[in-house]
Design a protein around this motif. Structure first.
Motif, PDB file in Angstrom:
ATOM      1  N   ILE A 140     -10.068  13.216  13.879  1.00 31.34           N
ATOM      2  CA  ILE A 140     -10.824  13.043  12.642  1.00 31.34           C
ATOM      3  C   ILE A 140     -10.168  12.006  11.730  1.00 31.34           C
ATOM      4  N   SER A 141      -8.836  12.076  11.622  1.00 24.53           N
ATOM      5  CA  SER A 141      -8.116  11.244  10.651  1.00 24.53           C
ATOM      6  C   SER A 141      -7.665   9.900  11.191  1.00 24.53           C
ATOM      7  N   GLY A 142      -7.527   9.794  12.515  1.00 24.19           N
ATOM      8  CA  GLY A 142      -6.998   8.573  13.113  1.00 24.19           C
ATOM      9  C   GLY A 142      -5.485   8.540  13.161  1.00 24.19           C
ATOM     10  N   LEU A 143      -4.820   9.613  12.685  1.00 26.26           N
ATOM     11  CA  LEU A 143      -3.362   9.694  12.745  1.00 26.26           C
ATOM     12  C   LEU A 143      -2.924  10.202  14.117  1.00 26.26           C
ATOM     13  N   LEU A 144      -1.701   9.885  14.489  1.00 20.57           N
ATOM     14  CA  LEU A 144      -1.144  10.412  15.726  1.00 20.57           C
ATOM     15  C   LEU A 144      -0.997  11.927  15.620  1.00 20.57           C
ATOM     16  N   GLU A 145      -1.075  12.597  16.759  1.00 17.21           N
ATOM     17  CA  GLU A 145      -0.996  14.060  16.743  1.00 17.21           C
ATOM     18  C   GLU A 145       0.288  14.562  16.102  1.00 17.21           C
ATOM     19  N   GLN A 146       1.411  13.845  16.327  1.00 17.11           N
ATOM     20  CA  GLN A 146       2.683  14.323  15.767  1.00 17.11           C
ATOM     21  C   GLN A 146       2.732  14.174  14.250  1.00 17.11           C
ATOM     22  N   LYS A 147       1.739  13.513  13.671  1.00 16.26           N
ATOM     23  CA  LYS A 147       1.657  13.376  12.221  1.00 16.26           C
ATOM     24  C   LYS A 147       0.755  14.438  11.578  1.00 16.26           C
ATOM     25  N   MET A 203       0.846  -1.196   0.000  1.00 18.49           N
ATOM     26  CA  MET A 203       0.000   0.000   0.000  1.00 18.49           C
ATOM     27  C   MET A 203       0.884   1.248   0.000  1.00 18.49           C
ATOM     28  N   GLN A 204       0.577   2.197  -0.887  1.00 15.11           N
ATOM     29  CA  GLN A 204       1.404   3.387  -1.033  1.00 15.11           C
ATOM     30  C   GLN A 204       1.177   4.359   0.129  1.00 15.11           C
ATOM     31  N   GLU A 205       2.272   4.892   0.645  1.00 10.87           N
ATOM     32  CA  GLU A 205       2.194   5.885   1.715  1.00 10.87           C
ATOM     33  C   GLU A 205       2.108   7.276   1.102  1.00 10.87           C
ATOM     34  N   VAL A 206       1.176   8.098   1.602  1.00 10.47           N
ATOM     35  CA  VAL A 206       0.963   9.422   1.023  1.00 10.47           C
ATOM     36  C   VAL A 206       0.899  10.489   2.110  1.00 10.47           C
ATOM     37  N   TYR A 207       1.242  11.690   1.684  1.00 13.28           N
ATOM     38  CA  TYR A 207       1.107  12.875   2.515  1.00 13.28           C
ATOM     39  C   TYR A 207      -0.094  13.663   1.983  1.00 13.28           C
ATOM     40  N   LEU A 208      -1.010  14.012   2.852  1.00 17.84           N
ATOM     41  CA  LEU A 208      -2.153  14.822   2.464  1.00 17.84           C
ATOM     42  C   LEU A 208      -1.802  16.282   2.739  1.00 17.84           C
ATOM     43  N   CYS A 209      -1.724  17.088   1.683  1.00 18.74           N
ATOM     44  CA  CYS A 209      -1.261  18.471   1.799  1.00 18.74           C
ATOM     45  C   CYS A 209      -2.385  19.440   1.460  1.00 18.74           C
ATOM     46  N   LEU A 210      -2.592  20.402   2.341  1.00 13.01           N
ATOM     47  CA  LEU A 210      -3.666  21.367   2.164  1.00 13.01           C
ATOM     48  C   LEU A 210      -3.134  22.795   2.248  1.00 13.01           C
ATOM     49  N   ASP A 211      -3.578  23.614   1.321  1.00 19.58           N
ATOM     50  CA  ASP A 211      -3.334  25.054   1.356  1.00 19.58           C
ATOM     51  C   ASP A 211      -4.639  25.699   1.796  1.00 19.58           C
ATOM     52  N   VAL A 212      -4.700  26.128   3.042  1.00 17.06           N
ATOM     53  CA  VAL A 212      -5.938  26.620   3.634  1.00 17.06           C
ATOM     54  C   VAL A 212      -6.051  28.128   3.425  1.00 17.06           C
ATOM     55  N   LEU A 254      -2.207   4.752   1.953  1.00 20.38           N
ATOM     56  CA  LEU A 254      -2.182   4.922   3.403  1.00 20.38           C
ATOM     57  C   LEU A 254      -1.672   6.318   3.746  1.00 20.38           C
ATOM     58  N   PRO A 255      -2.528   7.196   4.272  1.00 17.94           N
ATOM     59  CA  PRO A 255      -2.049   8.513   4.687  1.00 17.94           C
ATOM     60  C   PRO A 255      -1.168   8.388   5.925  1.00 17.94           C
ATOM     61  N   ILE A 256       0.050   8.899   5.831  1.00 19.22           N
ATOM     62  CA  ILE A 256       0.963   8.811   6.973  1.00 19.22           C
ATOM     63  C   ILE A 256       1.205  10.170   7.624  1.00 19.22           C
ATOM     64  N   GLU A 257       0.746  11.248   6.973  1.00 20.27           N
ATOM     65  CA  GLU A 257       0.929  12.571   7.550  1.00 20.27           C
ATOM     66  C   GLU A 257      -0.034  13.531   6.873  1.00 20.27           C
ATOM     67  N   ILE A 258      -0.510  14.506   7.625  1.00 16.56           N
ATOM     68  CA  ILE A 258      -1.317  15.594   7.074  1.00 16.56           C
ATOM     69  C   ILE A 258      -0.557  16.889   7.307  1.00 16.56           C
ATOM     70  N   ASP A 259      -0.252  17.592   6.232  1.00 18.98           N
ATOM     71  CA  ASP A 259       0.506  18.840   6.297  1.00 18.98           C
ATOM     72  C   ASP A 259      -0.380  19.980   5.821  1.00 18.98           C
ATOM     73  N   LEU A 260      -0.505  20.997   6.650  1.00 18.88           N
ATOM     74  CA  LEU A 260      -1.408  22.096   6.331  1.00 18.88           C
ATOM     75  C   LEU A 260      -0.684  23.435   6.345  1.00 18.88           C
ATOM     76  N   ALA A 261      -0.833  24.173   5.247  1.00 16.82           N
ATOM     77  CA  ALA A 261      -0.393  25.564   5.212  1.00 16.82           C
ATOM     78  C   ALA A 261      -1.570  26.404   5.688  1.00 16.82           C
ATOM     79  N   PHE A 262      -1.387  27.070   6.823  1.00 23.45           N
ATOM     80  CA  PHE A 262      -2.501  27.766   7.466  1.00 23.45           C
ATOM     81  C   PHE A 262      -2.138  29.234   7.645  1.00 23.45           C
ATOM     82  N   PRO A 263      -3.088  30.138   7.397  1.00 20.80           N
ATOM     83  CA  PRO A 263      -2.787  31.556   7.606  1.00 20.80           C
ATOM     84  C   PRO A 263      -2.616  31.877   9.085  1.00 20.80           C
ATOM     85  N   GLY A 264      -1.859  32.907   9.357  1.00 21.75           N
ATOM     86  CA  GLY A 264      -1.654  33.329  10.725  1.00 21.75           C
ATOM     87  C   GLY A 264      -2.541  34.508  11.083  1.00 21.75           C
TER      88      GLY A 264
END
Length: 284
Positions: free
Chosen positions: A103-110, A1-10, A61-71
Motif C-alpha cells: 500500500i505504502s511503497g515502503l520496504l517490508e522491513q520499514k 525533503m524531511q524524513e518522517v515516521y508515520l505512527c499509528l495507535d490502532v 518523505l515517509p521512511i517508516e510506518i510504526d503501528l501499535a497493534f492490539p494482540g
C-alpha cells in the motif's frame, strides 16, 4: 525533503495517528480516524492506506510506518492473529507487513509492529510519568484489556517473575470467564445491561451521570471494583511501585476513585492515569 515516521495507535474504536521525526517530535497534531474494525479485509486495508496518506505532511518523505497493534499478534512477522475479540476479525492470518508495504511503497522491513500496551509503556518510561519507576504495570482498557510490564525503563523480559507470557493478562481466568470479558468495553456494556436494563458504553454512561443518574454512577463504581479484583493477582505477583492506566479510564476515574485510593494506598503504589503511546513507537 524531511524524513518522517508515520505512527499509528490502532484501537478497536478509533485509530490515532501522527507523523513524528526521528527524535520523537510531533510534526503535526494527532488525528483520530474511525477504526472500522468490523469491516471486511479489503475495506480495512483501504482505510489504513487512507490514514497513511492523510497524516504524511506535504513535501515529506515517509521512511517508516510504526503501528501499535492490539494482540494477539505475531509482531515479529507482522501477522494479525486477532479473532473473536470484536475487532479486526477479517484480518486474521493476514500478513499486514506485506500488505502495508504494498500500500505504502515502503520496504517490508520499514513496516514495524508493537503491542499497543507495550508502546504505551515505552512512551511513559521514556517521556512520561514512569521515567523513575523501578517496576511498573501498564494497563489500557478499551475494546479489550491491554497490559505491559516494565523494569527499570525497559519492557520486562520473558520469564521475569510475576510477568505472564508476553506481558498479557487479558486471558487470565476471572470470575466465570476471563479478564477481557469483564475489563473491556463489552464488559462494561454487559454490566450496564444487567444493572440498567440497557447496554451502554463509557461515554453513554458518563452522559447519564452528568444528567444526575445515580444508577449509572453505581454501574461505574461496580466496574471499578471489578477492575481492582482483576488487577490484584497481577500486582501481588509482580509487586510494581507504579501503576499506569490509560485510555478510557481517564474519563471514568472520578466514579470509582474511593475504591482506587484504598487499593493503591494499601499497596504503596504511585497511581497514574495517563497515556503516551505514539512517542513510544519511535523508541520501540
Amino acid at each position: 525533503m524531511q524524513e518522517v515516521y508515520l505512527c499509528l495507535d490502532v484501537g478497536g474504536t478509533e485509530i490515532k495517528a501522527a507523523p513524528l521525526d526521528k527524535r520523537g517530535n510531533f510534526l503535526a497534531p494527532v488525528r483520530h480516524f474511525p477504526a472500522m474494525a468490523g469491516a471486511d479485509r479489503q475495506t480495512l486495508l483501504e482505510n489504513f492506506g487512507w490514514i497513511f496518506s492523510s497524516i504524511c505532511p506535504e513535501n515529506a518523505l515517509p521512511i517508516e510506518i510504526d503501528l501499535a497493534f492490539p494482540g494477539p499478534f505475531d509482531y515479529k512477522n507482522g501477522i494479525c492473529l486477532l479473532q473473536g475479540l470484536d475487532k479486526y476479525d477479517a484480518l486474521y492470518g493476514c500478513n499486514l507487513r506485506r500488505a502495508f508495504s504494498e500500500i505504502s511503497g515502503l520496504l517490508e522491513q520499514k513496516i514495524q509492529f508493537i503491542n499497543d500496551a507495550a508502546a504505551f509503556a515505552l512512551g511513559e518510561m521514556a517521556f512520561g510519568q514512569a521515567t523513575q519507576a523501578g517496576r511498573a504495570l501498564f494497563v489500557a482498557v478499551g475494546t479489550g484489556c491491554g497490559s505491559a510490564f516494565g523494569v527499570n525503563g525497559f519492557l520486562a523480559e520473558e520469564g521475569t517473575p510475576g510477568v505472564p507470557p508476553n506481558g498479557y493478562f487479558y486471558n487470565a481466568p476471572f470470575r466465570d470467564s476471563c479478564v477481557d470479558d469483564y475489563i473491556s468495553r463489552r464488559g462494561l456494556e454487559k454490566l450496564s445491561g444487567e444493572m440498567l436494563g440497557v447496554p451502554l458504553d463509557g461515554r453513554a454512561l458518563a452522559e447519564r451521570i452528568a444528567a444526575g443518574d445515580e444508577r449509572a454512577k453505581a454501574c461505574f463504581r461496580c466496574f471499578g471494583e471489578q477492575l481492582c479484583d482483576a488487577l490484584q493477582p497481577q500486582i501481588e505477583a509482580f509487586c510494581p511501585d507504579t501503576l499506569c492506566m490509560g485510555d478510557r479510564l481517564w474519563q471514568a476515574r472520578h466514579y470509582f476513585c474511593t475504591r482506587w485510593k484504598n487499593f493503591v494506598q494499601t499497596r504503596r503504589l504511585l497511581y497514574i492515569l495517563h497515556r503516551i503511546l505514539l512517542c513510544g513507537l519511535c523508541r520501540g
